[in-house]
Structure formats: C-alpha cells, structure tokens
Design a protein around this motif. Structure first.
Motif, PDB file in Angstrom:
ATOM      1  N   LYS A 147      33.875  -1.443  98.213  1.00 37.23           N
ATOM      2  CA  LYS A 147      34.919  -0.412  98.077  1.00 37.23           C
ATOM      3  C   LYS A 147      34.326   0.999  98.151  1.00 37.23           C
ATOM      4  CE  LYS A 147      38.603  -2.894  95.767  1.00 37.23           C
ATOM      5  NZ  LYS A 147      39.755  -2.680  96.668  1.00 37.23           N
ATOM      6  N   GLN A 158      33.835   5.981 100.043  1.00 35.22           N
ATOM      7  CA  GLN A 158      33.035   7.172  99.777  1.00 35.22           C
ATOM      8  C   GLN A 158      31.583   6.925 100.200  1.00 35.22           C
ATOM      9  OE1 GLN A 158      32.339  10.546  96.365  1.00 35.22           O
ATOM     10  NE2 GLN A 158      33.156   8.629  95.652  1.00 35.22           N
ATOM     11  N   LEU A 213      28.262   8.744  98.743  1.00 36.11           N
ATOM     12  CA  LEU A 213      27.831   8.300  97.416  1.00 36.11           C
ATOM     13  C   LEU A 213      27.278   6.880  97.472  1.00 36.11           C
ATOM     14  CD1 LEU A 213      27.655   8.913  94.372  1.00 36.11           C
ATOM     15  CD2 LEU A 213      29.932   7.941  94.122  1.00 36.11           C
ATOM     16  N   ARG A 226      25.021  14.604  90.348  1.00 36.74           N
ATOM     17  CA  ARG A 226      25.934  14.988  89.264  1.00 36.74           C
ATOM     18  C   ARG A 226      25.675  16.425  88.814  1.00 36.74           C
ATOM     19  NH1 ARG A 226      29.504  11.738  87.304  1.00 36.74           N
ATOM     20  NH2 ARG A 226      29.433   9.714  88.309  1.00 36.74           N
ATOM     21  N   LEU A 285      31.681  16.677  90.212  1.00 37.84           N
ATOM     22  CA  LEU A 285      31.124  15.667  89.306  1.00 37.84           C
ATOM     23  C   LEU A 285      30.596  16.303  88.021  1.00 37.84           C
ATOM     24  CD1 LEU A 285      29.251  13.185  91.684  1.00 37.84           C
ATOM     25  CD2 LEU A 285      31.560  13.055  90.784  1.00 37.84           C
ATOM     26  N   TYR A 344      32.944  16.552  85.114  1.00 37.21           N
ATOM     27  CA  TYR A 344      33.382  15.316  84.468  1.00 37.21           C
ATOM     28  C   TYR A 344      32.237  14.539  83.828  1.00 37.21           C
ATOM     29  CZ  TYR A 344      37.766  16.284  86.732  1.00 37.21           C
ATOM     30  OH  TYR A 344      38.934  16.891  87.106  1.00 37.21           O
ATOM     31  N   LYS A 365      28.859   2.015  78.904  1.00 40.00           N
ATOM     32  CA  LYS A 365      29.707   1.637  80.038  1.00 40.00           C
ATOM     33  C   LYS A 365      28.887   1.214  81.257  1.00 40.00           C
ATOM     34  CE  LYS A 365      30.566   6.152  81.983  1.00 40.00           C
ATOM     35  NZ  LYS A 365      31.595   7.112  82.317  1.00 40.00           N
ATOM     36  N   TYR A 376      35.458   1.949  81.454  1.00 35.21           N
ATOM     37  CA  TYR A 376      34.408   1.762  82.453  1.00 35.21           C
ATOM     38  C   TYR A 376      34.322   2.790  83.582  1.00 35.21           C
ATOM     39  CZ  TYR A 376      32.876  -2.633  80.492  1.00 35.21           C
ATOM     40  OH  TYR A 376      32.335  -3.579  79.677  1.00 35.21           O
ATOM     41  N   CYS A 377      35.191   3.797  83.559  1.00 33.49           N
ATOM     42  CA  CYS A 377      35.173   4.731  84.696  1.00 33.49           C
ATOM     43  C   CYS A 377      33.782   5.352  84.864  1.00 33.49           C
ATOM     44  CB  CYS A 377      36.211   5.831  84.489  1.00 33.49           C
ATOM     45  SG  CYS A 377      36.180   7.087  85.785  1.00 33.49           S
ATOM     46  N   ALA A 378      33.240   5.224  86.075  1.00 33.53           N
ATOM     47  CA  ALA A 378      31.906   5.770  86.345  1.00 33.53           C
ATOM     48  C   ALA A 378      31.998   7.201  86.861  1.00 33.53           C
ATOM     49  CB  ALA A 378      31.185   4.893  87.366  1.00 33.53           C
ATOM     50  N   LYS A 379      33.231   7.701  86.967  1.00 34.59           N
ATOM     51  CA  LYS A 379      33.475   9.058  87.462  1.00 34.59           C
ATOM     52  C   LYS A 379      32.791   9.294  88.807  1.00 34.59           C
ATOM     53  CE  LYS A 379      33.758  10.304  82.717  1.00 34.59           C
ATOM     54  NZ  LYS A 379      33.033  10.966  81.651  1.00 34.59           N
ATOM     55  N   CYS A 380      32.960   8.335  89.682  1.00 35.63           N
ATOM     56  CA  CYS A 380      32.385   8.468  91.022  1.00 35.63           C
ATOM     57  C   CYS A 380      33.309   9.295  91.897  1.00 35.63           C
ATOM     58  CB  CYS A 380      32.145   7.098  91.637  1.00 35.63           C
ATOM     59  SG  CYS A 380      33.661   6.180  91.957  1.00 35.63           S
ATOM     60  N   ASN A 381      34.582   9.454  91.422  1.00 35.76           N
ATOM     61  CA  ASN A 381      35.521  10.334  92.113  1.00 35.76           C
ATOM     62  C   ASN A 381      36.012   9.756  93.444  1.00 35.76           C
ATOM     63  OD1 ASN A 381      37.007  12.688  92.255  1.00 35.76           O
ATOM     64  ND2 ASN A 381      35.427  13.765  93.403  1.00 35.76           N
ATOM     65  N   THR A 382      35.862   8.454  93.606  1.00 35.28           N
ATOM     66  CA  THR A 382      36.334   7.822  94.842  1.00 35.28           C
ATOM     67  C   THR A 382      37.857   7.856  94.921  1.00 35.28           C
ATOM     68  OG1 THR A 382      34.433   6.361  94.673  1.00 35.28           O
ATOM     69  CG2 THR A 382      36.120   5.719  96.243  1.00 35.28           C
ATOM     70  N   ILE A 439      41.256  11.504  87.957  1.00 37.17           N
ATOM     71  CA  ILE A 439      40.454  11.304  86.737  1.00 37.17           C
ATOM     72  C   ILE A 439      40.595  12.450  85.743  1.00 37.17           C
ATOM     73  CG2 ILE A 439      38.738   9.736  87.712  1.00 37.17           C
ATOM     74  CD1 ILE A 439      36.800  12.141  87.879  1.00 37.17           C
ATOM     75  N   PHE A 440      41.242  13.540  86.136  1.00 33.76           N
ATOM     76  CA  PHE A 440      41.370  14.677  85.215  1.00 33.76           C
ATOM     77  C   PHE A 440      42.146  14.247  83.967  1.00 33.76           C
ATOM     78  CE2 PHE A 440      43.348  18.380  83.383  1.00 33.76           C
ATOM     79  CZ  PHE A 440      42.357  19.347  83.438  1.00 33.76           C
ATOM     80  N   GLU A 466      40.394  11.666  81.866  1.00 33.27           N
ATOM     81  CA  GLU A 466      39.260  12.201  81.119  1.00 33.27           C
ATOM     82  C   GLU A 466      39.727  12.966  79.878  1.00 33.27           C
ATOM     83  OE1 GLU A 466      36.615  10.943  81.697  1.00 33.27           O
ATOM     84  OE2 GLU A 466      35.262  12.168  80.527  1.00 33.27           O
ATOM     85  N   CYS A 476      39.117   2.009  93.867  1.00 33.15           N
ATOM     86  CA  CYS A 476      38.111   2.082  92.797  1.00 33.15           C
ATOM     87  C   CYS A 476      37.080   0.964  92.923  1.00 33.15           C
ATOM     88  CB  CYS A 476      38.784   2.014  91.432  1.00 33.15           C
ATOM     89  SG  CYS A 476      37.590   2.035  90.089  1.00 33.15           S
TER      90      CYS A 476
END
Lengths: 295, 535
Positions: free
Chosen positions: A82, A87, A90, A161, A167, A170, A239, B106-112, B132-133, B136, B188
């Motif tokens: 995915k 993306q 990344l 990051r 990034l 966040y 996590k 579990y969000c990895a904040k990859c921003n996908t 994600i805003f 978060e 995701c």
C-alpha cells in the motif's frame, strides 16, 4: 552469564509481550462490520466486488478465496504494497528499514543455527561442507545487508521527519526516540561487528550465549546487547508493535465481511455478543432516558 | 488567525476568533476555471460567531453547539466531553472497540492518507483538513488526560494540548469536516481508518453530551422514531402520497399502477428513502413501473419506519442507529416478506445490510439485498425490453461510497448503464476508488447557518470537478443534455445542490437523477420520455 540471561530475557519479553498484545486484541468483543473493498478473499476482488453483487446472495454458496487473501497479506507484509502504491518516495526509506529488519531477523536465526552447529561439534566456514558453507554465506549476507539497510532506513526516516514540514508537525519526541533507538541498535551492531564481517566471532558469542559459557566481552558488546534488550522490550509496548495491529486491522476489520446468516457460526457469535451487558453506559438524555435539566 | 501552513494539532485550543480562513481552493476544470464562474466565499455573521462555534474555519455545522454563558457551563462542557471520551475506551463502546483502538494506537503518521481525501485535495492541501490532523488532536487529548505516559512524560509523548471549551468545540466541528467516506483508509499501509476517529468524536458529542446537528438528530432520527420517517411523513400521509403518485403515473404516462402496500408474504419488501417521495417522486414511480412490468411480487410497508429506510444514526449515534435498524427489521418480519430490497439510498444500504447485520439474529433478521443486482437481473434476463437510443445523451455514473467502497457493489449498475446508455462514460477515478459526492455522513442534509457553502464549495468540489471531467467534450455546449446518474438519495441531494450552486443545469444543461429513471426512460413500453429535460 548475565549477558546470556539478558539475551534470553529480551527474546522472551519481546515474544511474550507481543503475544499478550495480540491476545488482548483477539479477546476484544465482536465488533460491527466495517469492511472496506476491495476485500481480497472475494471472488470479484480484482475490481472490489463482493457477494452483495449477487441477487439472493444469502441463498447462495459463499465463495471465499483464502489464497488471494494470503497473497495480499504477504504483499503487505513482505513489500508494504500500500505504501509502494500510494507514497513511493517514503516507501524506499520505509522498505529499507523493514527489509533490513527482516534480514536481521534472518541473521539472528542463522547465528543461532550456526552457534548450535558449533556446539554440536560442526564447523561453519566456506570450506566446511554444504551446510557449514551455506550458513556461513547466508549469515554474512543477511547480517551485512540487514545492518546497512536498517541503519540507512532508520536514519533516513528520522531525517525525513525532521526536514519534512508536514511530518515534523505530527511527530512527537517519542516517535523520534523510536527511530533513534532502532538506529542506535544497528549502529552499535555495526561498531561491534566492523572487524568481524563474516560474523565468525558473533557466531561463537551466540554459541556461548546459548550454552551459558562465560566469555570475554568488550564494553561495546555490552552496550550493544543492553540497547538490544531495551529495544526488544520496548517495541511490543510501543506502537512499533504494528506487526500485531496490522494483522487485526486487515483480517479482523477491513477484510472481515462474514455475514450473519441463519445457523452460521457468526450467528452464534452475534447471539453471545448481544447477550453481554456492558458495565458502562452513555449519559445523553436520549440514551439514559433522563430529560435534560433545562428542558 | 493562523496561516494554515503553520497550523499544528496543538493549536486547536488557541484563543483566535477563527483558527484559519479558507482562501485557496483547487481549480475546477473548464469552463469553471474562468474568473467569476464560482460564487465567492461569504463571511460568517457576527451573531453566529457569538452564539455557535464558528471559530474553526468560519463554518457552523453543529447548530446545537452553543457557547457557554458562564465559567461553570464551560467547565461542565469540558468535563462531560472528557467523561464521554473515556467511555469510548470501555465496554460502553464494545461494538467498535477493536477497530477504534487499532486506528487510535497504531498510526505511524506516514501521511499516506492525505492525498486520498477529497476535502484535503479540494482545499489545496489545507492543513486543517489533513485526515491525521483531527486524529492527532484526539490522541493528544486522550494522552493528556487518560494515559500514564501522558501524565508522566507530557509533551514527550504528544500530550501537549490545552483542553478548553474552544479545543473541544472546534474538535466537534472538525468531526463534521469529514464525510466518513473511508477513502483514506483504503490507502493506509497499516489498515487504519481516520474516519472512525471522526465518528467517535461525533458519538461522544451525541451519546454523552446530547449535542448533534439537528438535521441528523431532532429532525432526523428522533423525528423518524416518533413519526415513522425523518421527513415527518406519517402513515396516512404516505398512503395519500402514494395515491397522488398513482394518479400522476396515469396522467403523465398513461399507466395504471397500484402501489402494493403491506402485502403479507410478498417476496420483496422494497424500502425507499422517504425523502424520495417528497424531493424525487419520479424515483419510487420508476421503481413501481419497472417492478410491475417485470411482474415481481413486491410490496411497500406503511408500518412505523418500514417506509423510510434512512438511518442517520450510523453517522453520529450508535444507539439511535440500532433503534431504527431494529424497527425496520420488525416491519419486514411482521409483513412476512422473504427479503428486503433497499432502493436507491446509499447509506440505507450500508445501515441495513452491513451495520445492522450484527444487531439481531435468528428469525428477527430478514435478508437484505441491494436493488442494483436485482435491477441488473431484470435487464440481463430480458424481463424488461429497452430501447437504448432513448438514452442517447452523455451519461456518467457517481459511485455512492456506502454502496461501492463499503459494500463491494460495483458492476451491476455499470452493466445496466452499458446496456441502456450508448454514451455512458466513467468518472475518473471510479468504482471503489471513487470520490465521495461531498454530502456523505449527513452533509447533504446539513444546511444550518453557512454549512451549505462548505458543502458546495469544498466537500463537493472534487465531485463537481469529476462531473466536469466526465463531460469535458460537451460541457460548454448546451446540447446535448448531460446526465449524472447517482443511485443514492443523499448523493442526489448533494449533486442537485452543486448543479444549482454552480448553475450547471441552467448554463450547460447538466442534469442528475437515479438509475431507475434512466431505465424507465429507455423502456420500449414507455410512450413518452420519462425525463422532463427530454420533452
């Protein structure tokens, strides 16, 4: 001796805490359906179809393609598909880290196998027969490529990051810490094994750790093993244990579309779930039955 | 006010009168790329700012969220929200606990997910609408108040947000800036779902604090449970309406059709969004013409809630959703029908077939099907005779998220259109990758204050752009007429509004409607066009 205990403890804690986390998720109550298409086990999954496309679907034999589900899961696990699809920039960094970790897991297993081979009186070297040579080369390949990829991946993700404006907004200090911990674990590994590129000493140390045999250790090795201990214990608590969560989020949420049909196992589960009474309840007037004070 | 580029989740509690101001939007395709083709932004009234929470982006979605009059009221508001938020993690929320915790943790904040969101896209990547805003902000509040790590380590773990009335009220509003379309969840890498978190915020507001937009709650589910329909249509009104429709059918098309009502033991109970009877009566008429011509054994229900398949509860309140779903099942069971067929209403599809699937068991459950496979079956089996040349104008298809992405019903509607519309063209993207119409999760019916502007300009913008894209070859010519087929009441409502807002019908002859209307229009047996725009 104490390093042996620490090594065993790290593995036990990692596996135990991960299993406990999986157990906690597995024991959660039956939830409402939240499937999201495409669901790979559906026959029409190529375009995102489902059994709902059939007239009287509830009267027809359900066709479930477990192999397609397994293939999709493996694509996610092995290649992070995915991310690759959605993306790509990344993905290169994330995949470097993940592939590095997979290779290091394989390397660890190979070190244990090599250590056991030594303990059994065998030899692990290019000239010690097929088994010994295979272990020798695979260990060297997985160890070197794993260390390089995981170090590169964790460092680049950390830097991304920091330098990516979005990034950075966040990312919490803890999340930098997570990447830094992985980086420290691999970099300390590189320092420890830099003069042992065939990992022969590593294999001997592994054999000593397995057999609780005392051996001479450097301060660097102690630091590396302590970092590894911290990392293995910390991952399942953080996590970074998404290797557990990912199974549930796909298999038990997005791809779980088992209908509640008469006489089915799901019907039994629904019956049990509906019989359960909750200990907490919501307070809004339309739920609690109490009229709001001002009305 | 903050420049949106600098906005961070922890800023939600800042004391600004308005956190961000929307100025830049995605450019629309021709002819809407020209200056003056789109109505400008309007300013929220001062009175709204004083009474409601207009301090997020200037829009007011929750008309029941009013500003406190005293410090005590403010504190009580915060206390109630936190109490409700805590319950989200308990067995009071068992029906969603596992998926929620996974997405929360579990969000990895990859921003996908960001690029998948039509609202984020429509606002030229405005930070406030990044999927994600909102998530978060919620995580920060939970960490600050309910986790040991948050209490001990504070900002190290992200527990760095001020939790005051403004923070919570803005978060409540922000939960209504997501259509719950779940397109982001498809992308995701960890299989997580931001919309789930948005919905949980809505639930805390409704189920704990008793605050929800009145079109969804008072005028929606409460009205439905009281009168039988969210439109307020009662049984006598329904029966009268059906009589009028029968007269219309005879007068307009020369057909004598009697709507079967409360026919015990019928094969099919057809349920409509009752809004169709008022806003688009041609839709239930078209169903009746098709079903009668095909000789199906079907009925409508006139019993409590049996004649209105909507269930707004699935957007904001699990308790209301369950009450309505069980009542709908009861209506079907009492009639002794073999199956329920859901008419062209997307969220009703999901509510009855998916969400309610685990709300009952045994004899209380009557099988639920979508109308789309049945309609395709009628086409495929030649039970109905069509003349596709009657539909010889450009037709595109909107995929309702609830039917397609969330139920996997992708092909039947396309197969029908390919059979009966010679100039059918897909939108880009389409199928399970479609974009929401912009009216999902209640937006279609939320018109309080200036919320319709948010819908027309922002949440429905990507869909409007897709419609323009599908008709690019003919959009600037008045002829031929162009038709957006949207087999869903809420989507139709949204598309109706955007076509009006952008004057696309008036200027470029773009029309909208359901699928059954196209089918009836192409029936060989119809002596005259079913669509007014063809007359």
């Amino acid at each position: 001796m104490s390093l042996s205990i620490l090594a065993y403890l790290a593995i036990i804690l990692f596996l135990g805490l991960s299993a406990y986390k999986a157990y906690k998720y597995a024991k959660m109550p039956l939830h409402g359906r939240m499937e999201l298409y495409p669901v790979p086990k559906e026959q029409g999954h190529e375009y995102g179809g489902s059994y709902f496309e059939e007239v009287e679907w509830w009267n027809k034999e359900r066709k479930v393609n477990h192999m397609a589900e397994l293939i999709d899961m493996l694509k996610e696990m092995l290649f992070i598909k995915k991310l690759f699809d959605n993306q790509r920039p990344l993905w290169w960094l994330s995949y470097a880290l993940h592939l590095g970790i997979y290779l290091l897991i394989a390397w660890t297993v190979l070190l244990i196998v090599g250590g056991l081979t030594l303990l059994a009186g065998g030899q692990v070297s290019p000239s010690s027969g097929i088994w010994g040579a295979l272990i020798f080369y695979l260990t060297a390949f997985t160890g070197l490529s794993g260390l390089v990829l995981a170090t590169f991946g964790s460092a680049m993700l950390f830097l991304r990051r920091i330098f990516d404006d979005t990034l950075r907004k966040y990312t919490t200090p803890q999340e930098y810490f997570n990447l830094a911990l992985l980086y420290c674990a691999t970099v300390s590994g590189i320092f420890v094994w830099i003069n042992d590129l065939t990992f022969s000493t590593a294999r001997e140390i592994t054999a000593n750790l397995i057999s609780f045999t005392p051996f001479e250790v450097s301060g660097l090795l102690i630091a590396h093993i302590v970092i590894l201990f911290i990392m293995f214990t910390y991952i399942p608590l953080s996590k970074m244990s998404h290797y557990v969560g990912k199974y549930f989020s796909f298999h038990k949420v997005l791809w779980e579309n088992e209908p509640n049909l008469r006489g089915s196992a799901m019907e039994k589960k629904v019956e049990q779930a509906l019989a359960r009474r909750s200990t907490n309840s919501w307070s809004a007037p339309h739920i609690s039955g109490q009229a709001p004070a001002e009305e | 006010m903050i420049n949106q580029k600098d906005l961070r989740p922890k800023d939600l509690g800042r004391s600004d009168e308005q956190l961000i101001k929307l100025e830049s939007l995605m450019e629309l395709k021709a002819p809407y790329d020209a200056e003056g083709m789109e109505p400008p932004f309007t300013e929220p009234k001062q009175a709204w700012r004083e009474k409601y929470c207009a301090s997020l982006d200037g829009y007011v979605g929750i008309d029941k969220l009013t500003r406190p009059q005293s410090k005590e009221e403010e504190d009580e508001f915060v206390r109630k929200f936190l109490r409700g938020l805590e319950k989200v993690f308990t067995d009071a929320n068992s029906g969603v606990l596992q998926p929620f915790l996974l997405s929360f943790e579990y969000c990895a904040k990859c921003n996908t997910c960001s690029d998948a969101c039509h609202i984020f896209k429509a606002t030229n990547s405005n930070e406030l609408y990044r999927p994600i805003f909102r998530s978060e902000v919620l995580r920060k509040i939970v960490k600050k108040h309910f986790t040991k790590s948050g209490k001990l380590l504070g900002s190290f773990v992200g527990a760095d947000i001020d939790v005051n009335w403004e923070t919570i009220a803005r978060l409540g509003e922000l939960a209504y800036r997501c259509n719950l379309c779940r397109r982001c969840a498809q992308t995701c890498p960890l299989g997580l779902d931001n919309s789930l978190l948005a919905k949980e915020i809505r639930k805390v507001f409704s189920q704990e604090m008793g605050i929800a937009p009145s079109p969804l709650h008072e005028k929606g589910t409460v009205n439905q449970l009281k009168t039988g329909s969210s439109t307020g249509i009662t049984k006598p009104v329904l029966l009268d309406t059906l009589e009028f429709l029968e007269e219309d059918i005879e007068e307009l098309y020369g057909l004598k059709i009697k709507f079967p009502v409360d026919k015990k033991g019928a094969d099919i109970l057809l349920t409509h969004n009752a809004g169709e009877y008022m806003a688009w009566p041609e839709n239930p008429i078209a169903f009746a013409i098709l079903f009668e011509e095909a000789g199906l054994n079907w009925t409508l229900s006139s019993e409590m809630i049996g004649y209105d398949n909507v269930n707004y509860g699935i957007w904001y309140d699990d308790a209301q959703a369950k009450k309505i779903a069980l009542q709908q099942m009861k209506a079907a069971k009492d009639l002794g029908v073999r199956r329920i067929i859901i008419g062209e209403c997307g969220h009703a599809h999901k509510a009855a077939a998916v969400v309610a699937d685990r709300m009952a068991y045994g004899e209380d459950k009557i099988p639920v099907e979508s109308c789309l496979p049945l309609l395709w079956d009628l086409v495929k089996s030649k039970a109905l005779k069509f003349d596709p040349s009657k539909n010889n104008f450009p037709v595109t298809l909107h995929d309702p998220c609830n039917v397609v992405r969330q139920m996997g019903i992708v092909q039947p509607q396309r197969r029908i259109l390919k059979e009966i519309c010679p100039d059918f063209r897909e939108m880009t993207p389409h199928g399970v990758d479609n974009y929401c119409c912009g009216g999902g999760s209640g937006f279609a019916i939320m018109n309080s204050m200036n919320f319709a502007e948010f819908r027309n300009k922002i949440s429905a913008r990507t869909k409007f752009d897709q419609i323009l894209g599908a008709f690019q070859d003919t959009i600037e010519q008045v002829e031929p007429p162009k038709y957006v087929c949207a087999p869903c009441s809420n989507c139709k409502g949204t598309i109706r509004d955007i076509l009006e807002y952008y004057q696309a019908t008036e200027k470029f002859n773009v029309h909208y409607g359901g699928l059954v209307e196209l089918m009836v229009n192409a029936l060989v047996s119809m002596k005259k066009p079913f669509f007014e725009f063809l007359e």
